[in-house]
Write a protein that holds these residues in place. Structure first.
Motif, PDB file in Angstrom:
ATOM      1  N   PRO A 377       0.775  -1.237   0.000  1.00 26.91           N
ATOM      2  CA  PRO A 377       0.000   0.000   0.000  1.00 26.91           C
ATOM      3  C   PRO A 377       0.813   1.299   0.000  1.00 26.91           C
ATOM      4  CG  PRO A 377      -0.129  -1.085   2.142  1.00 26.91           C
ATOM      5  CD  PRO A 377       0.547  -2.031   1.217  1.00 26.91           C
ATOM      6  N   CYS A 406       2.192  -7.807   6.053  1.00 25.10           N
ATOM      7  CA  CYS A 406       1.518  -6.533   5.805  1.00 25.10           C
ATOM      8  C   CYS A 406       0.036  -6.710   6.151  1.00 25.10           C
ATOM      9  CB  CYS A 406       1.668  -6.138   4.337  1.00 25.10           C
ATOM     10  SG  CYS A 406       0.614  -4.756   3.860  1.00 25.10           S
ATOM     11  N   PHE A 408      -2.493  -5.069   5.414  1.00 14.90           N
ATOM     12  CA  PHE A 408      -3.412  -4.831   4.286  1.00 14.90           C
ATOM     13  C   PHE A 408      -3.440  -6.039   3.360  1.00 14.90           C
ATOM     14  CE2 PHE A 408      -2.038  -0.828   5.962  1.00 14.90           C
ATOM     15  CZ  PHE A 408      -3.236  -0.136   6.099  1.00 14.90           C
ATOM     16  N   LYS A 409      -2.256  -6.617   3.154  1.00 14.59           N
ATOM     17  CA  LYS A 409      -2.174  -7.830   2.344  1.00 14.59           C
ATOM     18  C   LYS A 409      -2.910  -8.970   3.047  1.00 14.59           C
ATOM     19  CE  LYS A 409      -0.176  -6.854  -1.302  1.00 14.59           C
ATOM     20  NZ  LYS A 409      -0.777  -7.174  -2.584  1.00 14.59           N
ATOM     21  N   ARG A 411      -5.409  -8.700   5.065  1.00 12.19           N
ATOM     22  CA  ARG A 411      -6.851  -8.490   4.953  1.00 12.19           C
ATOM     23  C   ARG A 411      -7.346  -8.883   3.565  1.00 12.19           C
ATOM     24  NH1 ARG A 411      -9.183  -2.731   6.556  1.00 12.19           N
ATOM     25  NH2 ARG A 411      -8.674  -2.326   4.393  1.00 12.19           N
ATOM     26  N   GLU A 412      -6.568  -8.499   2.543  1.00  8.32           N
ATOM     27  CA  GLU A 412      -6.922  -8.904   1.177  1.00  8.32           C
ATOM     28  C   GLU A 412      -7.052 -10.418   1.086  1.00  8.32           C
ATOM     29  OE1 GLU A 412      -4.156  -7.777  -1.958  1.00  8.32           O
ATOM     30  OE2 GLU A 412      -4.523  -5.659  -1.459  1.00  8.32           O
TER      31      GLU A 412
END
Ligand SMILES: Nc1ncnc2c1ncn2[C@@H]1O[C@H](COP(=O)(O)OP(=O)(O)OP(=O)(O)O)[C@@H](O)[C@H]1O
Ligand code: SF4
Ligand code: SF4
Ligand SMILES: [Mg+2]
Lengths: 448, 149
Positions: A377, A406, A408-409, A411-412
């Motif tokens: 991100p 990460c 965000f990764k 969560r993806e």
């Protein structure tokens, strides 16, 4: 090669695993793993930035306890001039030195005095004009290490003279052996240090020679003892031998102002130092003969193991500088000291950022690093434990981290797994299929 | 990178001194991570920086394309600026058309092109007045690759 030594370490019990230090470290040497900061040893230059910034005081330096002096018959303290700035209640430098001696030493020898010898020698080098411009001071070991890892092209610019601390230790030992007939191995010389970097330079000297110093006691460890001795002085001994030039070395700019040239630049604070070294490397800095670069803001007075606020310390030391100016004492430039103060060893480039020994593999890794980095991100939030997204990408290609570190990764990934589960859920085998429409269908079928 | 070449391109923004030099510093970082010889890294960084800055100052920005392989770094900096009317003159040390405002900021010593010549192993400049300029810099990463002229 001996294993890499550095003296800044972590107090695990105190570390909360926050991201303050990872962001400040100039060589990206810190990662948080399992809620604890970890220092990547080969990368640490002992600048002390993490010690200063840690709100929980979880970073410390390996120094020697005051009791180390008991290992030697004859004990000598060699204080960094920075010590003077810590003691605002002291009447004079001799008071401080006497109080220091009362802490269990047989003698004290000012590092400031040796600093003057270095000043004189540097002047000679500058006059001869036979050096790669600009000459960069080697006074701060953290800066020399920084050059070793980040500015290999500037290694030849380093002033290759021993540090005032080393010269002080050597002179002290020689004088004591000569005057008191004490064997060198019975003499213990202890540096009263403002920082971790100096400790490292004793335990693992840059030029790979053995140090003349036998131990390093931090200013903060001995401070209270000196303070209390100050109040108990009966007779002040005349122990000061340095002039104002040497005392001034504690200040940023102190070393260079004494050189008798205007073509100098003094920079302090490791991040400022990096900016200046970059300018020098890219040849953007012109007409400068000498660069004094100190890792700590304000110079050694801002050292991580000092006790007094740097600005207060500046005011305090000014008093002692003025005092020294009045007595007019100055090391004569033609004074005879028969010490070889040039470095004998070699300072080598340590390419810590290199991705691989093999160029082709490094190319592949770099390409992967870019790919991974593009997918991150770009928030540099630090939650993964790395100082920036790019450094996480670097850790991943080095095999030291995973993309899902990460958040965000992660969560993806969780989301896509959830979607996959939903899809799978929808594909129930007919026997278990309980949704209404199919029930109706089966009823209808049963009707037939 | 299947062909053993890393390719990267950068946009060089116009008139923005604060971020001028970003492309060259990221190329520098790449070369360091590849373990290239420090001296070669320096040659690349300085020559590319000068070309990048010229695009910013004299030509309203442009683009930089970089190719790195085992043996060399190839950099092409393209702009659609005013072009250079007399290249030979521009190559001379101290020649500059930079206005005072830029000289006050410490640029415009007329040393950029001479520095590029000095540090690049190969330098090719194509320029056309009113159309733009293309600067091509090659720095060899291995010594034996150096061409005999
Ligand atoms: N990309 C370009 N587009 C148009 N003109 C250019 C370009 N690059 C260079 N020039 C012209 O060539 C001159 C000399 O360039 P050079 O880089 O040597 O010096 P400078 O940019 O003026 O100053 P310095 O690089 O020392 O800051 C410039 O002043 C400018 O007139
Ligand atoms: S001392 Fe400096 S280099 Fe070492 S980990 Fe701390 S901030 Fe990083
Ligand atoms: S500036 Fe002085 S106190 Fe700070 S790290 Fe360098 S030598 Fe030590
Ligand atoms: Mg230019």
């Amino acid at each position: 090669m001996s294993p890499y030594f550095h003296s800044v370490t972590l107090d695990e019990a105190k570390c909360k695993g926050c991201t303050n230090c990872i962001k400040r470290c100039p060589t990206e040497a810190i990662r948080v793993r399992k809620s604890k900061a970890r220092i990547i040893n080969e990368r640490c230059i002992d600048c002390g930035e993490c010690i200063r910034v840690c709100p929980y005081h979880a970073k410390k330096a390996i120094t020697d306890p005051v009791s180390i002096i008991d290992d030697y018959k004859y004990k000598v303290a060699i204080p960094a001039p920075t010590l003077y700035g810590q003691l605002k209640s002291a009447q004079s430098r001799d008071h401080i030195l006497t109080a220091l001696k009362m802490c269990g030493f047989d003698d004290v020898f000012e590092v400031a005095r040796a600093a003057e010898i270095i000043t004189n020698e540097t002047k000679k080098i500058l006059e001869e004009q036979k050096f790669q411009k600009p000459l960069i001071s080697s006074a701060c070991p953290a800066v020399v290490r920084l050059i070793q890892v980040r500015f290999p092209n500037l290694i030849d610019n380093i002033l290759k003279l021993k540090s005032p601390m080393e010269v002080a230790a050597k002179i002290a030992k020689d004088e004591i052996t000569r005057d008191k007939k004490i064997r060198q191995e019975d003499i213990g010389v202890f540096f009263i240090t403002p920082c971790a970097a100096k400790v490292t330079s004793i335990k693992a000297p840059l030029d790979k020679e053995k140090s003349f110093v036998d131990g390093a006691i931090s200013i903060s460890d001995i401070y209270l003892k000196v303070l209390s001795s100050l109040g108990k002085i009966d007779k002040v001994e005349k122990l000061s031998r340095a002039g104002f030039v040497g005392v001034r070395w504690a200040n940023s700019g102190g070393e260079s102002t004494a050189l008798g040239t205007d073509k100098f630049l003094a920079v302090d604070g490791i991040h400022n130092v990096i900016a200046i070294l970059e300018e020098i490397e890219d040849e953007k800095l012109e007409d400068i003969d000498f660069v004094e670069a100190l890792a700590c803001q304000g110079g050694c007075l801002g050292g991580p193991l000092t006790v007094e606020n740097m600005y207060v310390a500046k005011t305090v030391i000014k008093k002692f500088i003025d005092e020294a100016k009045e007595t007019g004492f100055e090391t004569a430039s033609n004074e005879n000291y028969h010490y070889d103060i040039a470095w004998t060893g070699k300072v080598e480039y340590r390419p810590i950022m290199k991705l691989d020994k093999d160029f082709d593999i490094a190319m592949k890794k770099l390409e992967t690093l870019h790919l991974i980095n593009n997918g991150l991100p770009g928030l540099d939030c630090g939650a993964c434990g790395a100082p920036s997204c790019r450094s996480l990408a670097e850790d991943i290609v080095r095999g030291n981290a995973n993309e899902t570190d990460c958040i965000f990764k992660l969560r993806e990934k969780v989301r896509s797994l959830a979607i996959q589960m939903m899809e799978l859920e929808a594909k129930m085998p007919p026997v278990l299929d309980k949704d209404e429409t199919s029930e109706i269908k089966s009823k209808k079928r049963g009707d037939i | 990178m299947s062909d053993g070449i890393i390719r990267k391109s950068f946009v060089i923004p116009a008139n923005d001194f604060t971020i001028a030099g970003e492309a060259s510093s990221s190329v520098k970082k790449m070369l360091i991570q590849l373990g290239a010889d420090p001296q070669k890294v320096k040659k690349t960084a300085i020559s590319m920086y000068e070309a990048e800055l010229n695009a910013v100052i004299h030509a309203n920005g442009g683009v930089a394309e970089v190719e790195i392989d085992r043996h060399k770094v190839f950099i092409r900096i393209k702009d659609e600026g005013p072009g250079i009317p007399d290249l030979e003159l521009a190559m001379q040390e101290g020649y500059t058309t930079a206005p005072d405002s830029i000289r006050e900021m410490g640029f415009g010593a007329g040393m950029g092109l001479p520095n590029m010549k000095r540090y690049a192993d190969k330098l090719e400049i194509t320029t056309e007045v009113g159309k733009g300029t293309v600067v091509e810099i090659t720095v060899f990463l291995t010594d034996n690759e150096k061409e005999d002229h």
